[in-house]
Design a protein around this motif. Structure first.
Motif, short mmCIF file in Angstrom:
data_model
loop_
_atom_site.label_atom_id
_atom_site.label_comp_id
_atom_site.label_asym_id
_atom_site.label_seq_id
_atom_site.Cartn_x
_atom_site.Cartn_y
_atom_site.Cartn_z
N ASN A 82 2.92 -4.83 4.33
CA ASN A 82 3.92 -4.16 3.51
C ASN A 82 3.24 -2.93 2.91
N ALA A 83 3.08 -1.92 3.75
CA ALA A 83 2.37 -0.71 3.36
C ALA A 83 2.81 0.43 4.26
N GLY A 84 2.33 1.63 3.98
CA GLY A 84 2.65 2.76 4.83
C GLY A 84 2.06 2.59 6.22
N ALA A 85 2.82 2.98 7.24
CA ALA A 85 2.33 2.95 8.62
C ALA A 85 1.91 4.36 9.03
N PHE A 86 0.90 4.45 9.91
CA PHE A 86 0.30 5.74 10.24
C PHE A 86 0.19 5.91 11.75
N PRO A 87 0.13 7.18 12.21
CA PRO A 87 -0.03 7.42 13.65
C PRO A 87 -1.38 6.90 14.15
N GLN A 88 -1.46 6.71 15.47
CA GLN A 88 -2.70 6.22 16.04
C GLN A 88 -3.82 7.25 15.87
N SER A 89 -5.03 6.73 15.72
CA SER A 89 -6.22 7.56 15.58
C SER A 89 -6.98 7.60 16.90
N GLY A 97 0.80 -1.21 0.00
CA GLY A 97 0.00 0.00 0.00
C GLY A 97 0.83 1.26 0.00
N GLN A 98 0.17 2.36 -0.43
CA GLN A 98 0.77 3.69 -0.44
C GLN A 98 2.02 3.78 -1.33
N GLY A 99 2.09 2.90 -2.32
CA GLY A 99 3.20 2.94 -3.26
C GLY A 99 4.44 2.20 -2.82
N TRP A 100 4.42 1.62 -1.62
CA TRP A 100 5.58 0.86 -1.13
C TRP A 100 5.47 -0.56 -1.66
N GLY A 101 6.25 -0.88 -2.68
CA GLY A 101 6.15 -2.18 -3.33
C GLY A 101 7.07 -3.22 -2.71
N ILE A 102 7.27 -4.29 -3.46
CA ILE A 102 8.19 -5.34 -3.03
C ILE A 102 9.60 -4.75 -3.01
N ASN A 103 10.23 -4.76 -1.86
CA ASN A 103 11.53 -4.10 -1.68
C ASN A 103 12.62 -4.84 -2.45
N ARG A 104 13.39 -4.10 -3.21
CA ARG A 104 14.45 -4.72 -4.01
C ARG A 104 15.54 -5.33 -3.13
N GLN A 105 15.72 -4.82 -1.93
CA GLN A 105 16.79 -5.30 -1.07
C GLN A 105 16.37 -6.47 -0.18
N GLY A 106 15.09 -6.69 0.02
CA GLY A 106 14.72 -7.76 0.93
C GLY A 106 13.35 -8.36 0.72
N GLU A 146 9.21 3.22 -9.03
CA GLU A 146 10.51 2.56 -8.83
C GLU A 146 11.18 3.01 -7.54
N THR A 147 11.09 4.29 -7.23
CA THR A 147 11.67 4.81 -6.00
C THR A 147 10.68 5.73 -5.31
N GLN A 148 10.81 5.84 -3.99
CA GLN A 148 9.95 6.71 -3.23
C GLN A 148 10.72 7.22 -2.00
N ARG A 149 10.56 8.48 -1.71
CA ARG A 149 11.28 9.11 -0.61
C ARG A 149 10.64 8.73 0.72
N GLN A 150 11.46 8.32 1.68
CA GLN A 150 10.99 7.96 3.02
C GLN A 150 11.00 9.18 3.93
N ASN A 151 10.28 9.07 5.05
CA ASN A 151 10.26 10.15 6.03
C ASN A 151 11.64 10.42 6.62
N ASP A 152 12.48 9.38 6.69
CA ASP A 152 13.80 9.55 7.28
C ASP A 152 14.84 10.05 6.27
N GLY A 153 14.39 10.38 5.08
CA GLY A 153 15.29 10.89 4.05
C GLY A 153 15.86 9.84 3.13
N GLY A 154 15.69 8.57 3.48
CA GLY A 154 16.19 7.50 2.64
C GLY A 154 15.33 7.27 1.41
N ASN A 167 2.57 7.88 6.99
CA ASN A 167 3.05 7.07 5.87
C ASN A 167 4.52 6.69 5.97
N ALA A 168 4.89 6.11 7.12
CA ALA A 168 6.24 5.56 7.27
C ALA A 168 6.39 4.34 6.38
N SER A 169 7.51 4.23 5.70
CA SER A 169 7.71 3.14 4.76
C SER A 169 7.95 1.83 5.50
#
Length: 537
Positions: A468-475, A168-177, A208-216, A495-497
């Protein structure tokens, strides 16, 4: 009907051998080739070579099992060309004295997918199964193997995992793991997996790529099926095909039977029947008829999951899975009978979220259940407030996506249906609710003495996800039913990756001697973050 097998020693087996066999061919197939198949949901390129045998069919996405019973389970597979599905079962992984079941013909009409319910097996036993395909002229595929356990007729320890929200949220199958959380769930060796919905994100293209909250930078495996929103039957099929190119997911499918429901992203975010996208800012959509999209989505869900809708109460989703004397699982469908989100405040007597018949079915089923524990799989949370901004009117109360209305007094709108359920079943002991949907994990206790509505017995609801999707703060929680967070693990930012953590699955264990039900909320590695033991009444 199969000949009954000799009793098998009850034990926890090491599944590594089974999983090596199930992946022997799949791991050699490039992701693009795995998307090609009998239907047209793949890449459209030439089929991958199947070796020296002409016209030899190939299993494209491993095998899976689902909805286990005391005498067997459903077995699912997919072929890259028209072929007969053959299933063999055995008490041993060597497949000595195997029993053969001739399954359906797999054709483009079902996108090459098919399933067969294996029956006639002994209760409470580990069953090895092997799937092969027989094509035109008698050519057969390489086999794929899996394992499931039949439901015990007598009390035995039960362990299962649950979660939801995949890619979800554009976070696909990770190329590294890849989607390693599926490997962690498989390593727990549960008896089954309760999939709480959002098995795909049909409305979520994967860049193909997406920017994470931590800058990665998060790097995803991509595919043509995931470069646009799904609007055709083949688009929806392609979303399922994409997810199963992940080796961890295929390994998990071969090792763990599944009990699957659906939620919104199998179609599109926050959908409801009779919805129109006209006037909404839904990027990429040219078809505004959501019912048409839902029809395609429902067919793809039926084809690509180890489910048999004819076994559901209404031929769709909601059903009861009896898992021996200790457990009944009530699988809800909180999507097909939902009223429009802008009308969530309407004062329905017992509709609005489940519909009249499903509401009564749940009440009657809980009341009649003789299992020690009754687990209700609600794909939407009861008291977590989930607004629907996309369909909210300019004037009037906001549109709501889930059950809770965000006010702490008497039941309103969809809460009325659950007030009726909770009141009618307040004498039913040992009812626990499990959900996903909100992309964090939590334990919620319910207290009538603190509630706006008091005619119910205390109970627990546990939340898990995403996979395997974006994580969100508690509601926030609605206080109508006296809900209180006992534990939450969620990020501070939107939307944490998956690479930033906060991916979760839950695990439930029932001890056959004490009959205590223990819930563990686990992170992606399998580490327990929170544990709660519930004693039976």
């Amino acid at each position: 009907m199969l000949t009954r097998m000799a009793p098998i020693e009850h034990r926890r087996i090491d599944r590594r051998t089974v999983l090596r066999g199930s992946l022997a061919g799949a791991l050699l197939v490039p992701a693009a080739a795995a998307l090609q198949a009998c239907g047209t949901s793949g890449t459209g390129g030439p089929p991958a070579s199947t070796g020296l045998i002409a016209n030899r069919p190939r299993l494209t996405h491993g095998v899976a099992s689902g909805d286990p019973r005391t005498d067997g389970a459903l077995v699912w597979a997919r072929s890259d060309s028209p072929a007969r599905m053959i299933v063999e079962t055995s008490a041993t992984e060597s497949f000595s004295n195997a029993v053969r079941v001739d399954g359906p013909q797999l054709t483009p009409a079902s996108d090459g997918t098919g399933r067969v319910r294996v029956t006639g097996l002994e209760p409470g036993q580990t069953v090895h199964y092997r799937v092969t395909l027989e094509g035109d002229g008698g050519a057969t595929s390489e086999p794929a193997v899996g394992v499931f356990k039949t439901v015990a007729a007598q009390p035995q320890d039960v362990t299962f995992v649950w979660s939801g929200d995949v890619v979800g949220q554009g976070w696909g199958i990770n190329r590294q793991g890849g989607m390693a959380i599926f490997g962690a769930m498989a390593d727990r060796q549960p008896d089954f997996f309760l999939h709480s919905g959002d098995a795909i994100y049909a409305d979520g293209p994967v860049p193909e790529t997406q920017r994470q909250n931590d800058g990665g930078t998060y790097r995803s495996i991509t595919a043509p099926a995931k470069d646009h929103v799904a609007q055709t039957l083949d688009d929806f099929r392609g979303n399922y095909a994409y997810n199963l190119t992940d080796e961890h997911y295929r390994r998990f499918n071969a090792a763990v039977p599944q009990v699957v429901q659906w939620d919104d992203h199998e179609v599109l975010n926050n959908w409801f029947p009779d919805e129109s996208l006209a006037g909404q800012n839904r990027k990429g959509y040219t078809d505004s008829n959501v019912d048409e999209l839902a029809g395609y989505a429902s067919q793809a869900w039926r084809e690509w999951q180890p489910v048999e809708p004819s076994e559901a109460v209404d031929g769709r989703v909601h059903r009861k899975i009896s898992y021996g004397p200790l457990l009944d699982v009530f699988v809800l469908d909180m999507r097909s009978y939902k009223n429009p989100n802008p009308q969530a405040w309407a004062q329905h007597d017992d509709g609005g979220i489940l519909g009249r018949e499903q509401t009564q079915w749940l009440i009657d089923g809980l009341d009649a259940s003789t299992a020690v524990w009754k687990v209700v799989a609600n794909d939407l949370p009861i008291s977590i407030v989930v607004p629907d901004a996309a369909s909210s009117p300019v004037d009037g109360p906001p549109s709501m996506e889930a059950v809770a209305q965000g006010e702490n007094g008497r039941p309103l709108g969809r809460e009325i249906a659950f007030s009726r359920i909770l009141s009618a079943t307040k004498e039913v002991p040992n009812v626990v609710y499990l959900t996903a949907d909100v992309h964090y994990t939590a334990a919620i206790s319910y207290h009538p003495e603190q509630a706006g509505f008091t005619d119910f017995a205390p109970f627990w609801e546990f939340v898990s996800g995403p996979l395997n999707a974006g994580a969100f703060p508690q509601s926030p929680l609605d206080g109508t039913f006296g809900a209180r967070y006992e534990f939450v693990h969620a990020p501070e930012d939107q939307n944490a990756s998956p690479a930033e953590g906060f991916q979760h699955f839950g695990e439930v264990g029932i001890d056959s001697d004490s009959r205590v039900l223990t819930v563990n909320l686990r992170e992606a590695s399998g580490k327990s973050l929170y544990s709660k033991a519930l004693s039976p009444a």
